[in-house]
Design a protein around this motif. Structure first.
Motif, mmCIF file in Angstrom:
data_model
loop_
_atom_site.group_PDB
_atom_site.id
_atom_site.type_symbol
_atom_site.label_atom_id
_atom_site.label_comp_id
_atom_site.label_asym_id
_atom_site.label_seq_id
_atom_site.Cartn_x
_atom_site.Cartn_y
_atom_site.Cartn_z
ATOM 1 N N GLN A 102 0.810 -1.267 0.023
ATOM 2 C CA GLN A 102 0.030 0.079 -0.022
ATOM 3 C C GLN A 102 0.886 1.381 -0.179
ATOM 4 O O GLN A 102 0.576 2.283 -0.732
ATOM 5 C CB GLN A 102 -0.943 -0.022 1.244
ATOM 6 C CG GLN A 102 -1.930 -1.145 1.115
ATOM 7 C CD GLN A 102 -3.163 -1.218 2.279
ATOM 8 O OE1 GLN A 102 -2.440 -0.863 3.458
ATOM 9 N NE2 GLN A 102 -4.343 -1.557 2.175
ATOM 10 N N GLY A 103 2.025 1.151 0.651
ATOM 11 C CA GLY A 103 2.914 2.261 0.702
ATOM 12 C C GLY A 103 3.657 2.518 -0.631
ATOM 13 O O GLY A 103 3.806 3.653 -1.205
ATOM 14 N N ILE A 104 4.008 1.294 -1.228
ATOM 15 C CA ILE A 104 4.474 1.370 -2.753
ATOM 16 C C ILE A 104 3.361 1.860 -3.631
ATOM 17 O O ILE A 104 3.765 2.690 -4.447
ATOM 18 C CB ILE A 104 4.827 -0.279 -3.117
ATOM 19 C CG1 ILE A 104 6.193 -0.473 -2.165
ATOM 20 C CG2 ILE A 104 5.151 -0.049 -4.557
ATOM 21 C CD1 ILE A 104 6.278 -1.922 -2.484
ATOM 22 N N ALA A 105 2.169 1.571 -3.489
ATOM 23 C CA ALA A 105 1.268 2.140 -4.099
ATOM 24 C C ALA A 105 0.960 3.677 -4.008
ATOM 25 O O ALA A 105 0.828 4.351 -4.913
ATOM 26 C CB ALA A 105 -0.106 1.426 -3.968
ATOM 27 N N MET A 106 0.944 3.942 -2.775
ATOM 28 C CA MET A 106 1.080 5.409 -2.332
ATOM 29 C C MET A 106 2.177 6.256 -3.307
ATOM 30 O O MET A 106 1.778 7.463 -3.920
ATOM 31 C CB MET A 106 1.241 5.704 -1.137
ATOM 32 C CG MET A 106 1.112 7.106 -0.549
ATOM 33 S SD MET A 106 0.843 7.422 1.305
ATOM 34 C CE MET A 106 -0.568 6.583 1.623
ATOM 35 N N ILE A 107 3.244 5.619 -3.294
ATOM 36 C CA ILE A 107 4.405 6.343 -4.010
ATOM 37 C C ILE A 107 4.438 6.328 -5.454
ATOM 38 O O ILE A 107 4.311 7.276 -6.138
ATOM 39 C CB ILE A 107 5.694 5.620 -3.491
ATOM 40 C CG1 ILE A 107 6.112 5.887 -2.217
ATOM 41 C CG2 ILE A 107 6.958 6.116 -4.497
ATOM 42 C CD1 ILE A 107 7.388 5.366 -1.584
ATOM 43 N N GLY A 108 3.894 5.196 -6.064
ATOM 44 C CA GLY A 108 3.465 5.095 -7.356
ATOM 45 C C GLY A 108 2.565 5.601 -7.841
ATOM 46 O O GLY A 108 2.864 6.465 -9.066
ATOM 47 N N GLY A 109 1.427 5.756 -7.084
ATOM 48 C CA GLY A 109 0.247 6.562 -7.671
ATOM 49 C C GLY A 109 0.426 8.084 -7.462
ATOM 50 O O GLY A 109 0.094 8.838 -8.259
ATOM 51 N N SER A 110 1.248 8.387 -6.520
ATOM 52 C CA SER A 110 1.748 9.827 -6.259
ATOM 53 C C SER A 110 2.452 10.141 -7.553
ATOM 54 O O SER A 110 2.376 11.446 -8.270
ATOM 55 C CB SER A 110 2.488 10.191 -5.308
ATOM 56 O OG SER A 110 1.826 9.693 -3.953
ATOM 57 N N VAL A 111 3.481 9.563 -7.959
ATOM 58 C CA VAL A 111 4.256 9.584 -9.089
ATOM 59 C C VAL A 111 3.482 9.616 -10.571
ATOM 60 O O VAL A 111 3.597 10.620 -11.294
ATOM 61 C CB VAL A 111 5.483 8.611 -9.219
ATOM 62 C CG1 VAL A 111 6.206 8.910 -10.319
ATOM 63 C CG2 VAL A 111 6.630 8.786 -8.113
ATOM 64 N N ILE A 112 2.668 8.643 -10.738
ATOM 65 C CA ILE A 112 1.873 8.364 -11.723
ATOM 66 C C ILE A 112 0.898 9.572 -11.987
ATOM 67 O O ILE A 112 0.750 10.396 -12.993
ATOM 68 C CB ILE A 112 1.212 7.275 -11.942
ATOM 69 C CG1 ILE A 112 2.120 6.041 -12.166
ATOM 70 C CG2 ILE A 112 0.255 7.037 -13.012
ATOM 71 C CD1 ILE A 112 1.798 4.710 -11.794
ATOM 72 N N GLY A 113 0.176 9.678 -10.895
ATOM 73 C CA GLY A 113 -0.930 10.867 -10.755
ATOM 74 C C GLY A 113 -0.249 12.206 -11.070
ATOM 75 O O GLY A 113 -0.678 13.130 -11.818
ATOM 76 N N GLY A 114 0.859 12.405 -10.338
ATOM 77 C CA GLY A 114 1.334 13.940 -10.498
ATOM 78 C C GLY A 114 2.242 14.298 -11.666
ATOM 79 O O GLY A 114 1.775 15.091 -12.149
ATOM 80 N N LEU A 115 2.991 13.256 -12.197
ATOM 81 C CA LEU A 115 3.435 13.399 -13.426
ATOM 82 C C LEU A 115 2.576 13.468 -14.686
ATOM 83 O O LEU A 115 2.666 14.388 -15.698
ATOM 84 C CB LEU A 115 4.718 12.311 -13.654
ATOM 85 C CG LEU A 115 5.735 12.489 -12.916
ATOM 86 C CD1 LEU A 115 6.693 11.454 -13.275
ATOM 87 C CD2 LEU A 115 6.731 13.815 -12.992
ATOM 88 N N LEU A 116 1.673 12.543 -14.620
ATOM 89 C CA LEU A 116 0.488 12.624 -15.783
ATOM 90 C C LEU A 116 -0.382 13.730 -15.831
ATOM 91 O O LEU A 116 -0.876 14.267 -16.811
ATOM 92 C CB LEU A 116 -0.192 11.456 -15.629
ATOM 93 C CG LEU A 116 0.464 10.087 -16.004
ATOM 94 C CD1 LEU A 116 -0.438 8.674 -16.115
ATOM 95 C CD2 LEU A 116 1.268 10.079 -17.581
ATOM 96 N N SER A 117 -0.716 14.250 -14.335
ATOM 97 C CA SER A 117 -1.341 15.426 -14.505
ATOM 98 C C SER A 117 -0.777 16.582 -15.146
ATOM 99 O O SER A 117 -1.506 17.767 -15.641
ATOM 100 C CB SER A 117 -1.538 15.982 -13.143
ATOM 101 O OG SER A 117 -0.481 16.305 -12.339
ATOM 102 N N ALA A 118 0.550 16.736 -15.473
ATOM 103 C CA ALA A 118 1.144 17.686 -16.254
ATOM 104 C C ALA A 118 0.782 17.728 -17.647
ATOM 105 O O ALA A 118 0.719 18.860 -18.269
ATOM 106 C CB ALA A 118 2.835 17.490 -16.197
#
Length: 419
Positions: free
Chosen positions: A164-180
């Protein structure tokens, strides 16, 4: 007289447990959820929804977790893990495909107002909430089935928290970068992740032999003296978290004065800090410490309280990130104590019901907290953080003082913990 033919090893040894595969299922469905987190605040403002409406949407998902977790947990023992997980991932994928389409229509102005809000609730709340409720109870009940001692049980439950922590990191990276590339881009990525999880389960997960299934899994009462102190501690921890989780994007945007696109990126970085803390706790500290579940709750509770306390103060981005890191670290240490502790006290027939009860307890915290947090934020920005801090303080005192947490969980007389 001829010598007997040796029996192949594959017929004399049981198949290896598929804990990594169950953890991968947890990872992928939470990765889908966490990818939405960095963009949910700016998305709500882009489509014209108020903060409280996003809170209601998340709370509705939590209601579905509460209502369906015990059902999913018991079905995991009576029907088997594979059919339950396939159904959950199909539902999650369909809901998120439709949610991405709805968000696009909302941003283009084709659907607005009450209709948009109700469809947000139906898809992100009811549909996805029901689906995600199935996955952690399946994984936790399976781990309880294939582990027989406290150390292995804690390590396995820590694995659930770690992914779940890895998902938090991965989701943060994916969501944050793709939102650009636009807020719609992360929404398109979510169904792709869920389809990957569905394929993994369909093609790799074994079905249990019929004789290993339990036709009538036992229900577990939340007032059972063996488990209620753990449930109360977990309820408090996740209630405190619920008061700040949904408003993280608003905190970032308002404290740092950012536009929508930059908010998604910086919120992703903030959630990344929480994920780093959680992974550090559950992949490094918990397995190496050898601490019992009560000790994990005590240490983690105090650290998480410190993080909440720091978050109260608007003192710039550095302390904001430090606070979120400490919250992730503290809750990451405490969570395996909350999930593993009661499993050591109940029988095998009760593990599915207990796993569902743990999931329902966690979900219950998000029924009121996100809506209350967003509503309080609208009144005065620091208020939901102060409330969360006070709740976390009560939890820390409770796990330090209650007799249940002064000793390692052990099976009471007449109750077997062998799985």
């Amino acid at each position: 007289m001829t010598a007997p033919t040796p029996t192949p090893a594959s017929e004399t040894t049981a198949p290896r447990p598929q804990i990594p595969l169950l953890l991968a299922a947890v990872l992928l469905i939470y990765l889908g959820q966490m990818t939405l987190n960095p963009i949910i605040a700016p998305l709500s403002r882009e489509v014209g929804l108020a903060e409280w409406q996003i809170g209601v949407t998340i709370s509705t998902a939590a209601v579905m977790v509460v209502l369906t977790s015990q059902f999913w947990g018991r079905r995991s023992q009576s029907l088997g893990r594979k059919p339950v997980l396939v159904a959950a991932f199909v539902l999650a994928t369909v809901a998120m495909i439709l949610f991405a389409l709805l968000a696009w229509l909302g941003m283009s102005g084709a659907i607005t107002g009450v209709s948009l809000f109700l469809l947000f609730v139906a898809l992100r709340g009811i549909g996805f909430g029901t689906a995600i409720a199935a996955v952690p109870p399946n994984a936790q009940a399976y781990i309880a089935d294939v582990t027989t001692d406290e150390k292995a049980r804690v390590k396995g439950m820590a694995g659930v928290g770690a992914v779940q922590g890895i998902a938090m990191i991965g989701g943060s990276v994916i969501g944050g970068l793709l939102s650009a590339f636009g807020l719609i881009t992360p929404l398109i990525a979510v169904p792709v992740l869920l389809l990957a999880g569905l394929a993994l389960i369909v093609f790799r997960l074994r079905r249990e032999p019929r004789h290993e299934l339990i036709q009538t899994p036992a229900r577990v009462s939340p007032f059972d003296s063996r488990v209620w102190p753990f449930l109360l501690a977990g309820f408090g921890m996740f209630t405190a978290l619920g008061f700040i989780q949904v408003i993280t994007g608003f905190i970032v945007q308002d404290r740092l004065g950012l536009d929508s696109a930059t908010t998604g990126l910086v919120t992703g970085a903030a959630l990344l800090a929480a994920g780093v803390g959680m992974i550090l706790a559950q992949a490094v500290i918990v397995p190496r410490s050898g601490w019992t579940p009560p000790t994990l709750l005590r240490v983690g509770g105090v650290i998480a309280f410190a993080g909440f306390l720091v978050l109260v103060f608007d003192a710039g981005p550095v302390l904001l990130f430090v606070a979120i890191l400490l919250i992730g670290l503290g809750l990451g240490i405490a969570m395996p104590g909350y999930t593993a502790g009661p499993t050591l006290l109940v029988s095998r027939e009760e593990q599915g019901g207990l796993a569902g009860l743990i999931g329902a307890t966690t979900g219950l915290t998000f029924v009121i907290a996100p809506t209350a947090g967003t509503a309080l934020y609208g009144l005065w920005a620091p208020l939901p953080i102060i409330v969360g801090t006070a709740i976390m303080a009560v939890v820390a005192v409770f796990v330090l003082a209650h007799p249940r947490f002064r000793r390692s969980p052990g099976a009471p007389e007449g109750v077997s913990v062998e799985t």
